[in-house]
Write an enzyme that holds these catalytic residues in place. Sequence first.
Site, PDB file in Angstrom:
ATOM      1  N   LYS A 163       0.816  -1.219   0.000  1.00 36.23           N
ATOM      2  CA  LYS A 163       0.000   0.000   0.000  1.00 36.23           C
ATOM      3  C   LYS A 163       0.852   1.273   0.000  1.00 36.23           C
ATOM      4  O   LYS A 163       0.446   2.291  -0.573  1.00 36.23           O
ATOM      5  CB  LYS A 163      -0.967  -0.005   1.188  1.00 36.23           C
ATOM      6  CG  LYS A 163      -2.024  -1.114   1.068  1.00 36.23           C
ATOM      7  CD  LYS A 163      -3.026  -1.094   2.206  1.00 36.23           C
ATOM      8  CE  LYS A 163      -3.991  -2.262   2.064  1.00 36.23           C
ATOM      9  NZ  LYS A 163      -5.051  -2.261   3.093  1.00 36.23           N
ATOM     10  N   ASP A 203      -9.946   2.265   2.604  1.00 34.37           N
ATOM     11  CA  ASP A 203     -10.075   1.443   3.816  1.00 34.37           C
ATOM     12  C   ASP A 203     -10.881   2.168   4.898  1.00 34.37           C
ATOM     13  O   ASP A 203     -11.748   1.586   5.551  1.00 34.37           O
ATOM     14  CB  ASP A 203      -8.692   1.069   4.360  1.00 34.37           C
ATOM     15  CG  ASP A 203      -8.052  -0.074   3.577  1.00 34.37           C
ATOM     16  OD1 ASP A 203      -8.792  -0.820   2.905  1.00 34.37           O
ATOM     17  OD2 ASP A 203      -6.822  -0.214   3.651  1.00 34.37           O
ATOM     18  N   GLY A 228      -0.733   1.654   9.168  1.00 32.86           N
ATOM     19  CA  GLY A 228      -1.393   2.149   7.971  1.00 32.86           C
ATOM     20  C   GLY A 228      -2.908   2.130   8.060  1.00 32.86           C
ATOM     21  O   GLY A 228      -3.575   3.040   7.555  1.00 32.86           O
TER      22      GLY A 228
END
Length: 274
Positions: free
Chosen positions: A66, A103, A131
């Site tokens: 990511k 997300d 993250g």
Amino acid sequence: MTDRYAVLGHPIGHSKSPLIHTQFAQATGQDIHYTAIEAPLDGFADTVLAFRASGGRGVNVSLPFKLQAFEIATEPTERARLAGAANCLKFVDGDRILADNFDGVGLVNDIQRNLGFPLAGKRVLLLGAGGATRGALLPIAAERPALLSVANRTPDKAHQLRHDFAAHVPLQTGGYDTLLGQSFDVVINATSTGLSQDALPLPDGLFAPGALAYEMVYGKGLTPFLKQAQAAGVARVADGVGMLVEQAAEAFLWWRGVRPDTAAVLAQLTVPLV
Ligand code: NAP
């Protein structure tokens, strides 16, 4: 012509994304083909560019890529920039690579729409400062919680978040010891302990009456965090399968301009938490 999309990760064999996007496409009548690609650990960018060169229109990005996905983007959104990570890329007009991070909005949609738990005015605690927490902060703050707090094993990483997000989100940050004497309406486990099966040092009284305990990891049943919550009397517990499905729906909307209904896919992927 059939448009091609893929999820990239390493490993990727476990990914539910091909099933989710294929069902979204069938339900909305979109002509897409979606596959899973295991990129070499040292070859993420090359794999993305080869997929684009072969006609790919966009990719979802899973662990551990990511951060690299954000780095190869030519146009990241503000939330991807603040997260320093992207979980979705869209290829447009020759060399442009757009990046976003869905997300956090997937998490918020799952909590509010699927679980029926509004965040406005609530005291919200995120455990972990990696993250996943970075991606969740802006979308949660947009719902106007009364308090947004981040606790992490390494307190400096939580304090760094307070610094990085200072212009956008007022954050309370610290180690687990600073949680003593506080209680929260929503406690979200954004650490990877759901995978490692480690317990977190949560103080008594952390969960307010009627609280929601949310585990971001999915498919692991009752994780140590969820067991701790139940032992503390929490009746409302959830894992991250809804977050997964909802972030996929946001990606699908971004790519295709059509919002898929998530209920059928979510029902298919949900396993009882026992
Ligand atoms: P990450 O960047 O690697 O961060 C991991 C975090 O977990 C750090 O804050 C770390 O603390 C903490 N941690 C790890 N082991 C710990 C332990 N034994 N005790 C206390 N804290 C511990 O990972 P991430 O990308 O944020 O992802 C976190 C989890 O969310 C992953 O397990 C991932 O599967 C899940 N996730 C789910 C979805 C979904 O769609 N449902 C989406 C994204 C992520 P330190 O800083 O002290 O090391």
